[in-house]
Design a protein around this motif. Structure first.
Motif, PDB file in Angstrom:
ATOM      1  N   PHE A  53      17.978 -18.115  63.769  1.00  0.00           N
ATOM      2  CA  PHE A  53      17.073 -18.061  65.062  1.00  0.00           C
ATOM      3  C   PHE A  53      15.652 -17.393  64.692  1.00  0.00           C
ATOM      4  CE2 PHE A  53      21.499 -17.720  66.006  1.00  0.00           C
ATOM      5  CZ  PHE A  53      21.749 -18.579  66.870  1.00  0.00           C
ATOM      6  N   PRO A  54      14.812 -18.176  64.021  1.00  0.00           N
ATOM      7  CA  PRO A  54      13.594 -17.563  63.576  1.00  0.00           C
ATOM      8  C   PRO A  54      12.670 -17.063  64.599  1.00  0.00           C
ATOM      9  CG  PRO A  54      13.649 -20.240  63.159  1.00  0.00           C
ATOM     10  CD  PRO A  54      15.099 -19.572  63.642  1.00  0.00           C
ATOM     11  N   SER A  55      12.735 -17.473  65.774  1.00  0.00           N
ATOM     12  CA  SER A  55      12.036 -16.903  67.168  1.00  0.00           C
ATOM     13  C   SER A  55      12.302 -15.264  67.251  1.00  0.00           C
ATOM     14  CB  SER A  55      12.309 -17.503  68.143  1.00  0.00           C
ATOM     15  OG  SER A  55      13.692 -17.388  68.626  1.00  0.00           O
ATOM     16  N   SER A  56      13.637 -14.937  66.696  1.00  0.00           N
ATOM     17  CA  SER A  56      13.848 -13.416  66.909  1.00  0.00           C
ATOM     18  C   SER A  56      13.026 -12.686  66.022  1.00  0.00           C
ATOM     19  CB  SER A  56      15.209 -13.233  66.375  1.00  0.00           C
ATOM     20  OG  SER A  56      15.557 -13.693  65.122  1.00  0.00           O
ATOM     21  N   LYS A  57      12.362 -13.123  64.812  1.00  0.00           N
ATOM     22  CA  LYS A  57      11.555 -12.189  64.309  1.00  0.00           C
ATOM     23  C   LYS A  57      10.227 -11.826  64.948  1.00  0.00           C
ATOM     24  CE  LYS A  57      11.239 -14.934  60.426  1.00  0.00           C
ATOM     25  NZ  LYS A  57      10.868 -15.266  59.093  1.00  0.00           N
ATOM     26  N   GLN A  58       9.953 -12.537  65.930  1.00  0.00           N
ATOM     27  CA  GLN A  58       8.514 -12.395  66.551  1.00  0.00           C
ATOM     28  C   GLN A  58       8.693 -10.839  67.045  1.00  0.00           C
ATOM     29  OE1 GLN A  58       8.186 -13.942  70.676  1.00  0.00           O
ATOM     30  NE2 GLN A  58      10.566 -14.401  70.475  1.00  0.00           N
ATOM     31  N   TYR A  59       9.677 -10.030  67.266  1.00  0.00           N
ATOM     32  CA  TYR A  59       9.788  -8.768  67.604  1.00  0.00           C
ATOM     33  C   TYR A  59       9.473  -7.731  66.412  1.00  0.00           C
ATOM     34  CZ  TYR A  59      11.352 -10.973  71.796  1.00  0.00           C
ATOM     35  OH  TYR A  59      11.527 -12.037  72.787  1.00  0.00           O
ATOM     36  N   PHE A  60       9.347  -8.240  65.428  1.00  0.00           N
ATOM     37  CA  PHE A  60       9.064  -7.279  64.057  1.00  0.00           C
ATOM     38  C   PHE A  60       8.112  -7.453  63.503  1.00  0.00           C
ATOM     39  CE2 PHE A  60      13.574  -8.121  65.206  1.00  0.00           C
ATOM     40  CZ  PHE A  60      14.067  -6.791  64.940  1.00  0.00           C
ATOM     41  N   SER A  61       7.003  -6.695  63.569  1.00  0.00           N
ATOM     42  CA  SER A  61       5.523  -6.794  63.057  1.00  0.00           C
ATOM     43  C   SER A  61       5.620  -6.848  61.440  1.00  0.00           C
ATOM     44  CB  SER A  61       4.415  -5.992  63.767  1.00  0.00           C
ATOM     45  OG  SER A  61       4.910  -4.548  63.670  1.00  0.00           O
ATOM     46  N   ASN A  62       6.588  -5.873  60.965  1.00  0.00           N
ATOM     47  CA  ASN A  62       6.614  -5.632  59.552  1.00  0.00           C
ATOM     48  C   ASN A  62       7.116  -6.704  58.726  1.00  0.00           C
ATOM     49  OD1 ASN A  62       5.590  -2.943  59.582  1.00  0.00           O
ATOM     50  ND2 ASN A  62       7.504  -2.239  60.419  1.00  0.00           N
ATOM     51  N   PHE A  63       8.017  -7.654  59.337  1.00  0.00           N
ATOM     52  CA  PHE A  63       8.564  -8.682  58.619  1.00  0.00           C
ATOM     53  C   PHE A  63       8.509 -10.080  59.247  1.00  0.00           C
ATOM     54  CE2 PHE A  63      11.944  -5.740  59.666  1.00  0.00           C
ATOM     55  CZ  PHE A  63      12.701  -6.579  60.403  1.00  0.00           C
ATOM     56  N   LYS A  64       8.086 -10.194  60.616  1.00  0.00           N
ATOM     57  CA  LYS A  64       8.218 -11.411  61.049  1.00  0.00           C
ATOM     58  C   LYS A  64       7.436 -12.699  60.356  1.00  0.00           C
ATOM     59  CE  LYS A  64       3.745 -10.706  63.858  1.00  0.00           C
ATOM     60  NZ  LYS A  64       3.489 -10.697  65.433  1.00  0.00           N
ATOM     61  N   ASN A  65       6.440 -12.458  59.378  1.00  0.00           N
ATOM     62  CA  ASN A  65       5.937 -13.548  58.598  1.00  0.00           C
ATOM     63  C   ASN A  65       6.734 -13.921  57.239  1.00  0.00           C
ATOM     64  OD1 ASN A  65       4.062 -13.958  60.515  1.00  0.00           O
ATOM     65  ND2 ASN A  65       2.525 -12.381  60.030  1.00  0.00           N
ATOM     66  N   ILE A  66       7.574 -12.921  57.002  1.00  0.00           N
ATOM     67  CA  ILE A  66       8.589 -13.471  55.874  1.00  0.00           C
ATOM     68  C   ILE A  66       9.356 -14.338  56.141  1.00  0.00           C
ATOM     69  CG2 ILE A  66      10.063 -12.331  54.150  1.00  0.00           C
ATOM     70  CD1 ILE A  66       8.976  -9.672  54.780  1.00  0.00           C
ATOM     71  N   GLU A  67       9.372 -15.484  55.102  1.00  0.00           N
ATOM     72  CA  GLU A  67      10.110 -16.792  55.455  1.00  0.00           C
ATOM     73  C   GLU A  67      11.270 -16.742  54.763  1.00  0.00           C
ATOM     74  OE1 GLU A  67       9.518 -18.901  57.888  1.00  0.00           O
ATOM     75  OE2 GLU A  67       7.827 -17.871  58.370  1.00  0.00           O
ATOM     76  N   ARG A  68      11.294 -16.387  53.189  1.00  0.00           N
ATOM     77  CA  ARG A  68      12.267 -16.496  52.501  1.00  0.00           C
ATOM     78  C   ARG A  68      13.494 -15.533  52.477  1.00  0.00           C
ATOM     79  NH1 ARG A  68       9.897 -16.289  47.417  1.00  0.00           N
ATOM     80  NH2 ARG A  68      11.826 -16.577  46.472  1.00  0.00           N
ATOM     81  N   PRO A  69      14.608 -15.854  52.623  1.00  0.00           N
ATOM     82  CA  PRO A  69      15.584 -14.884  52.843  1.00  0.00           C
ATOM     83  C   PRO A  69      15.569 -13.681  51.651  1.00  0.00           C
ATOM     84  CG  PRO A  69      16.679 -16.831  53.373  1.00  0.00           C
ATOM     85  CD  PRO A  69      15.272 -17.132  52.919  1.00  0.00           C
ATOM     86  N   GLU A  70      15.428 -14.023  50.643  1.00  0.00           N
ATOM     87  CA  GLU A  70      15.264 -13.350  49.393  1.00  0.00           C
ATOM     88  C   GLU A  70      14.326 -12.312  49.556  1.00  0.00           C
ATOM     89  OE1 GLU A  70      14.612 -16.864  48.952  1.00  0.00           O
ATOM     90  OE2 GLU A  70      16.636 -17.160  48.937  1.00  0.00           O
ATOM     91  N   GLU A  71      13.148 -12.633  49.994  1.00  0.00           N
ATOM     92  CA  GLU A  71      12.108 -11.626  50.445  1.00  0.00           C
ATOM     93  C   GLU A  71      12.379 -10.665  51.565  1.00  0.00           C
ATOM     94  OE1 GLU A  71       8.092 -12.952  50.543  1.00  0.00           O
ATOM     95  OE2 GLU A  71       8.764 -15.024  49.745  1.00  0.00           O
ATOM     96  N   LEU A  72      13.039 -11.313  52.743  1.00  0.00           N
ATOM     97  CA  LEU A  72      13.609 -10.316  53.896  1.00  0.00           C
ATOM     98  C   LEU A  72      14.490  -9.223  53.334  1.00  0.00           C
ATOM     99  CD1 LEU A  72      14.204 -13.085  56.378  1.00  0.00           C
ATOM    100  CD2 LEU A  72      12.758 -11.170  56.642  1.00  0.00           C
ATOM    101  N   GLU A  73      15.377  -9.567  52.224  1.00  0.00           N
ATOM    102  CA  GLU A  73      16.588  -8.938  51.855  1.00  0.00           C
ATOM    103  C   GLU A  73      15.969  -7.529  51.038  1.00  0.00           C
ATOM    104  OE1 GLU A  73      20.484  -9.257  49.405  1.00  0.00           O
ATOM    105  OE2 GLU A  73      19.329 -10.995  49.554  1.00  0.00           O
ATOM    106  N   LYS A  74      14.470  -7.845  50.623  1.00  0.00           N
ATOM    107  CA  LYS A  74      13.997  -6.746  49.734  1.00  0.00           C
ATOM    108  C   LYS A  74      13.191  -5.844  50.563  1.00  0.00           C
ATOM    109  CE  LYS A  74      13.529  -9.533  45.593  1.00  0.00           C
ATOM    110  NZ  LYS A  74      12.616 -10.613  44.973  1.00  0.00           N
TER     111      LYS A  74
END
Length: 179
Positions: A53-74
């Motif tokens: 549900f990529p639209s859910s990232k819109q509420y998180f300014s710190n990581f809303k533009n991170i696309e790759r799950p591996e980067e999100l995990e870090k």
């Protein structure tokens, strides 16, 4: 941004029936096993939410533009939020027999997410489904059909409590005024 059915509105649900003593024990026993790995499980839940549900990232300014799950995990911010989510669930599960405490926590979560973060209430329903999915995959020996049924009931209760708070703070008026 994909538009979700009912966005901007709060579902008017019937209050789920109260948890039975047996369901409370089932929830607390299963959660004790899950919470031992709270950081990893919390991160898995949020990554699944953001991937599916990529639209859910819109509420998180710190990581809303991170696309790759591996980067999100870090992401330290994602890990911190995951821990807050898991700690909130832990507080709720630990206090299942204290309905006033549960209501208080849900009211606090609902108010914060409605007024400060402006999160559409549908995301709590989505998050509940993601939580159940991840727990079932990560802990198949723990999340039997009976356990999944108890978690489904608890998550419906949480969603009801949070959306009730959204109603109380005038969410439908707030969302149309800011949307």
């Amino acid at each position: 941004m994909e538009r979700m059915q009912g966005e901007g509105e709060v579902d008017h649900l019937e209050r789920p029936s109260p948890l039975t003593d047996k369901e409370r024990v089932i929830l607390q026993d299963s959660w004790a096993k899950v919470y031992q790995n709270c950081d990893d499980v919390g991160v898995a839940i949020l990554i699944r939410l953001f991937v599916n549900f990529p639209s859910s990232k819109q509420y998180f300014s710190n990581f809303k533009n991170i696309e790759r799950p591996e980067e999100l995990e870090k992401s330290a911010q994602l890990r911190n939020h995951a821990r807050r989510v898991m700690n909130s669930i832990n507080t709720l599960v630990e206090n299942l027999e204290n309905t006033d405490k549960v209501a208080s926590v849900l009211k606090m979560l609902g108010k914060g997410h409605a007024l400060r973060h402006k999160v559409e209430p549908i995301y709590f329903k989505i998050l509940g489904g993601v939580i159940l999915e991840v727990l079932g995959e990560e802990f198949p020996e723990v999340v039997t059909a009976e356990v999944a049924e108890a978690w489904t009931k608890l998550l419906a209760t949480l969603y009801f409590g949070i959306t009730t708070t959204y109603d109380e703070v005038g969410w439908s008026k707030l969302s149309t005024a800011t949307g």
